[in-house]
Design an enzyme around this catalytic site. Structure first.
Site, PDB file in Angstrom:
ATOM      1  N   LYS A   1       6.601  -4.722  -4.092  1.00 51.23           N
ATOM      2  CA  LYS A   1       7.711  -4.189  -4.075  1.00 51.23           C
ATOM      3  C   LYS A   1       8.158  -4.168  -2.786  1.00 51.23           C
ATOM      4  CE  LYS A   1      11.825  -2.985  -6.053  1.00 51.23           C
ATOM      5  NZ  LYS A   1      12.546  -3.968  -6.505  1.00 51.23           N
TER       6      LYS A   1
ATOM      7  N   LYS B   1      14.103 -16.012  -8.943  1.00 50.24           N
ATOM      8  CA  LYS B   1      13.470 -14.985 -10.112  1.00 50.24           C
ATOM      9  C   LYS B   1      12.629 -15.746 -11.154  1.00 50.24           C
ATOM     10  CE  LYS B   1      14.795 -12.483  -8.660  1.00 50.24           C
ATOM     11  NZ  LYS B   1      14.921 -11.308  -7.622  1.00 50.24           N
TER      12      LYS B   1
ATOM     13  N   CYS C   1       0.743  -1.237   0.200  1.00 50.11           N
ATOM     14  CA  CYS C   1       0.066   0.007   0.065  1.00 50.11           C
ATOM     15  C   CYS C   1       0.654   1.384  -0.098  1.00 50.11           C
ATOM     16  CB  CYS C   1      -1.058  -0.007   1.260  1.00 50.11           C
ATOM     17  SG  CYS C   1      -2.000  -1.279   1.251  1.00 50.11           S
TER      18      CYS C   1
ATOM     19  N   TRP D   1      -2.815  -2.730  -1.651  1.00 46.32           N
ATOM     20  CA  TRP D   1      -2.370  -4.082  -2.068  1.00 46.32           C
ATOM     21  C   TRP D   1      -3.148  -5.035  -1.027  1.00 46.32           C
ATOM     22  CZ3 TRP D   1      -0.001  -8.394   0.527  1.00 46.32           C
ATOM     23  CH2 TRP D   1       0.534  -9.331  -0.377  1.00 46.32           C
TER      24      TRP D   1
ATOM     25  N   ASN E   1      -1.923   2.207   5.528  1.00 45.54           N
ATOM     26  CA  ASN E   1      -0.891   1.134   5.134  1.00 45.54           C
ATOM     27  C   ASN E   1      -0.365   0.460   6.119  1.00 45.54           C
ATOM     28  OD1 ASN E   1       1.215   0.004   3.986  1.00 45.54           O
ATOM     29  ND2 ASN E   1       2.422   1.998   3.684  1.00 45.54           N
ATOM     30  N   GLY E   2      -0.660  -0.950   6.106  1.00 41.80           N
ATOM     31  CA  GLY E   2      -0.363  -1.672   7.382  1.00 41.80           C
ATOM     32  C   GLY E   2      -1.327  -2.817   7.542  1.00 41.80           C
TER      33      GLY E   2
ATOM     34  N   GLU F   1      18.857 -17.475  -5.344  1.00 41.27           N
ATOM     35  CA  GLU F   1      18.136 -16.378  -6.020  1.00 41.27           C
ATOM     36  C   GLU F   1      17.921 -16.561  -7.616  1.00 41.27           C
ATOM     37  OE1 GLU F   1      17.172 -13.551  -5.387  1.00 41.27           O
ATOM     38  OE2 GLU F   1      17.435 -12.248  -6.913  1.00 41.27           O
TER      39      GLU F   1
ATOM     40  N   ARG G   1       5.538   0.001  -5.924  1.00 43.09           N
ATOM     41  CA  ARG G   1       5.513  -0.843  -4.435  1.00 43.09           C
ATOM     42  C   ARG G   1       4.531  -2.094  -4.593  1.00 43.09           C
ATOM     43  NH1 ARG G   1       6.882   2.436  -0.290  1.00 43.09           N
ATOM     44  NH2 ARG G   1       5.370   1.474   1.048  1.00 43.09           N
TER      45      ARG G   1
ATOM     46  N   GLU H   1       9.153 -15.936  -9.791  1.00 41.54           N
ATOM     47  CA  GLU H   1       8.782 -14.617  -9.791  1.00 41.54           C
ATOM     48  C   GLU H   1       7.888 -14.347 -11.027  1.00 41.54           C
ATOM     49  OE1 GLU H   1      10.180 -11.996  -6.327  1.00 41.54           O
ATOM     50  OE2 GLU H   1      11.720 -12.518  -7.668  1.00 41.54           O
TER      51      GLU H   1
ATOM     52  N   HIS I   1      21.601 -36.560  -1.330  1.00 40.32           N
ATOM     53  CA  HIS I   1      20.644 -36.589  -0.173  1.00 40.32           C
ATOM     54  C   HIS I   1      19.103 -36.469  -0.577  1.00 40.32           C
ATOM     55  CE1 HIS I   1      24.810 -36.496   1.726  1.00 40.32           C
ATOM     56  NE2 HIS I   1      24.766 -35.473   0.951  1.00 40.32           N
TER      57      HIS I   1
HETATM   58  C1  F6R Z   1      12.459 -10.472  -5.173  1.00 38.41           C
HETATM   59  C2  F6R Z   1      12.307  -9.311  -4.260  1.00 38.41           C
HETATM   60  C3  F6R Z   1      12.121  -9.615  -2.577  1.00 38.41           C
HETATM   61  C4  F6R Z   1      12.731  -8.421  -1.873  1.00 38.41           C
HETATM   62  C5  F6R Z   1      12.118  -8.549  -0.264  1.00 38.41           C
HETATM   63  C6  F6R Z   1      13.003  -7.965   0.513  1.00 38.41           C
HETATM   64  O1  F6R Z   1      12.622 -10.069  -6.532  1.00 38.41           O
HETATM   65  O2  F6R Z   1      12.590  -8.182  -4.498  1.00 38.41           O
HETATM   66  O3  F6R Z   1      12.205 -10.789  -2.318  1.00 38.41           O
HETATM   67  O4  F6R Z   1      14.040  -8.747  -2.192  1.00 38.41           O
HETATM   68  O5  F6R Z   1      11.062  -8.573  -0.425  1.00 38.41           O
HETATM   69  O6  F6R Z   1      12.945  -6.339  -0.048  1.00 38.41           O
HETATM   70  P1  F6R Z   1      13.916  -5.041   0.532  1.00 38.41           P
HETATM   71  O7  F6R Z   1      15.215  -5.623  -0.180  1.00 38.41           O
HETATM   72  O8  F6R Z   1      13.234  -3.939  -0.040  1.00 38.41           O
HETATM   73  O9  F6R Z   1      13.959  -5.590   1.817  1.00 38.41           O
END
Ligand code: F6R
Length: 595
Positions: free
Chosen positions: A590, A477, A2, A78, A104-105, A473, A27, A480, A496
């Site tokens: 985000k 990716k 949000c 959101w 927001n929250g 990672e 966001r 996502e 294992h």
């Molecule tokens: C994945 C991604 C998330 C963030 C996570 C932490 O592509 O962007 O997994 O890495 O939500 O966010 P920050 O880095 O803003 O603390």
């Protein structure tokens, strides 16, 4: 997640709020709304008009029913409590329409509050936890008849991390209160911007007031005042200068922000290490004098935290341990004043990571951080704050922030060892290599592999040593953006259990660097190939085992950092080929400002 944006000034509130909300879009959100105060020129009466929509923020014309105004608030939602509908979108009206409120929250005690308010006769028309705050303000208002005081009292009833903003139809009044979720106020020329981040108004002003937890800010009839929400004491306002080096939110000709940010990496890894020896000294000294060093983050940032801890162990001989910010329960009693926690975060606003920092801080541990967003909460909680300087990362999926975090981690580790120059050289070389490497041939090679993955539901990525966190990672990716079940795991784990999953044709990526893990990696590659896997090598050198090969640039110490870039591109091309928007994957936000 949000976003809040409020505007007071001489300009058109609707247009300013829309601009601000657009700059908060990154966001993540699923619906949005704007509320402005409308004045009847003849009788002077004021009313609040609200427009809400599900889906993307469009043009101002979409809000054609909104009157011209100089004061209003907006919100990107959101969904947490209640589905994605116009009714559930914020801002929410009070029953008599005398004020509107957005949050927001998450209100953690919303069920108890709802019950109490229902017993008092209040009813609810949405499924949101936010409406509970509205009704509670109404209840308080019926007792006190002072909006600011009613908001303050109602806010103190809330449990959880939340920030609210209230717009009143009277007195040109906006009130916002923060506890946990971010809140800043931009000061322009006769204009005020109440917002969730500074980026949303960075194109308008560089003067900002950071609102801290448990603080309430009120604009009323031309005056801006700050209060302690607990005791209502007025506080001194401190205006600070914003230091956003890059405030543009522009695709610069690329089809998506994701592609632009992938290509940006040739510069951003370099920016992240622009720290002199003197500038690194404070954190280097504290590392040398600490009992335990922890690195912490969530999601991509947690894998970067893992890589930073790896670099500290491997190159500096420091016993660094990575923690997941949402799994701190068993550690919280262990922190002492002799410990250092390094928080890793793009936004600096991730609720889980903030909480981890707060836990460690309460026990007296020192806090270091590496964050992209200047002025964010984690930065302000830190004793040793450092910045990525990657510029805004707009794509919901993190790319350039990750490689910048790892680059800074390499600088940190080699600085502790007294060999910072080696890190600078490796990253600067990699930056130059990437400049040459990110060309049409490379893109075509990645696209060829993309084609082969399109119809596979399960993909695996094997890494070891410096490539272990990279494999995790890489898996994230592809999950996502392409919604593919992709698991990254330690190659050592294969025998294992995981090897049971390998079938004929299963795509398996192997991340191979020219180091002492190479022979073990090649053995793992041979084992999965023997079971029919389609083997894709991500390496600086070709090998006869590979069915497909994506060559990565030589990176020396920074090899592993280079190895994630093919996955960024694969994730991008897969999303595009499958018809998904790589910039805004489904269900993701985000900035994860709630737990
Ligand atoms: C994945 C991604 C998330 C963030 C996570 C932490 O592509 O962007 O997994 O890495 O939500 O966010 P920050 O880095 O803003 O603390």
């Amino acid at each position: 997640m949000c976003g809040i944006f409020g505007y007071i000034g001489q300009g058109d509130a609707g247009q300013n709020i829309l601009n601000g909300l657009k700059r908060l879009e990154y966001r993540g959100y699923d619906s949005w709304g704007v509320a402005v105060v409308s004045r009847d020129r003849q009788n002077g009466d004021s009313t609040i008009e609200v427009a809400k929509k599900v889906g993307s923020i469009g043009a101002l014309e979409e809000l054609k029913d909104l009157p011209k105004s100089n004061i209003g608030i907006g919100h990107t939602r959101w969904a947490t409590h209640g589905g994605v509908t116009e009714v559930n979108a914020h801002p929410h009206y009070s029953t008599d329409h005398s004020f509107v409120l957005a949050q927001n929250g998450i209100v953690e005690n919303y069920q108890e509050l709802k019950k109490e308010l229902a017993q008092k006769g209040y009813s609810f028309s949405t499924e949101t936890d936010t409406e509970i705050i509205v009704r509670n303000v109404e209840f308080r208002l019926s007792q006190i008849n002072n909006l600011k005081e009613a908001v303050r009292k109602a806010f103190l009833d809330l449990k959880g991390r939340n920030t609210i903003i209230v717009l009143s139809s009277e007195h040109n009044q906006v009130i916002a209160v923060r506890n946990g979720s971010p809140l800043v106020v931009g000061i322009g020329d006769g204009e005020y911007f109440f917002a969730s981040d500074t980026l949303s108004f960075a194109d308008k002003t560089d003067e900002v007031i950071y609102i801290d937890d448990k603080q309430m800010v009120e604009y009323k009839d031309g005056d801006l005042k700050l209060f302690d929400v607990e005791n209502n004491k007025e506080l001194k306002i401190k205006i600070r200068k914003l230091d956003h080096e890059d405030v543009s939110i522009d695709k610069e000709g690329f089809a998506h922000f994701m592609l632009k940010e992938i290509v940006d990496q040739k510069h951003t890894i370099r920016e992240a290490i622009q720290y002199s020896e003197e500038e690194m000294e404070p954190i280097v000294n504290i590392i040398k004098n600490s009992r335990n060093i922890y690195t912490v983050g969530a999601g991509t940032a947690s894998f970067a935290a893992g890589q930073i801890a790896y670099f500290l162990r491997k190159y500096a001989g420091v016993n660094a341990i990575e923690l997941k910010s949402y799994e701190m329960e068993s550690y919280k009693e262990l922190f002492t004043e002799n410990d250092l926690l390094i928080a890793v975060s793009q936004s600096g606003e991730t609720a889980d990571t903030i909480e981890a920092v707060e836990l460690a801080k309460q026990k007296g541990a020192k806090i270091g951080s590496i964050v992209n967003m200047v002025g964010s909460t984690i930065t302000r909680l830190s004793d040793f704050p450092y910045f990525l300087r990657s510029g805004p990362e707009i794509c919901v999926v993190s790319t350039k922030a990750f490689t910048a975090m790892c680059s800074w981690g390499l600088l940190l580790a080699l600085s502790v060892k007294g060999e910072a120059e080696k890190a600078r050289k490796a990253i600067n070389n990699l930056s130059e290599e990437l400049d040459r490497h990110l060309n049409e041939d490379f893109f075509a090679c990645v696209k060829k592999v993309t084609e082969k993955l399109l119809h596979h539901e399960h993909i695996f990525v094997l890494g070891r040593g410096q490539n272990y966190y990279l494999s995790l990672e890489a898996g994230l990716k592809l999950k996502e953006t392409a919604y593919k079940h992709t698991e990254g795991f330690a190659a050592g784990e294969l025998k294992h259990g995981v090897i049971a999953l390998i079938e004929k044709g299963t795509p398996i990526f192997v991340l191979i660097s020219e180091d002492n893990s190479k022979s073990d990696m090649l053995s793992a590659a041979a084992e999965v190939k023997a079971r029919g896997a389609h083997l894709i090598g991500i390496a600086t050198k070709e090998n006869e085992l590979f069915d497909d090969f994506i060559k990565t640039p030589e990176g020396d110490y920074a090899d592993s950092i280079a190895n994630i870039i093919p996955f960024h591109l694969l994730a991008y091309y897969l999303a595009v080929e499958l018809g998904y928007n790589p910039d805004k994957p489904r269900n993701l936000a985000k900035s994860v400002t709630v737990k």
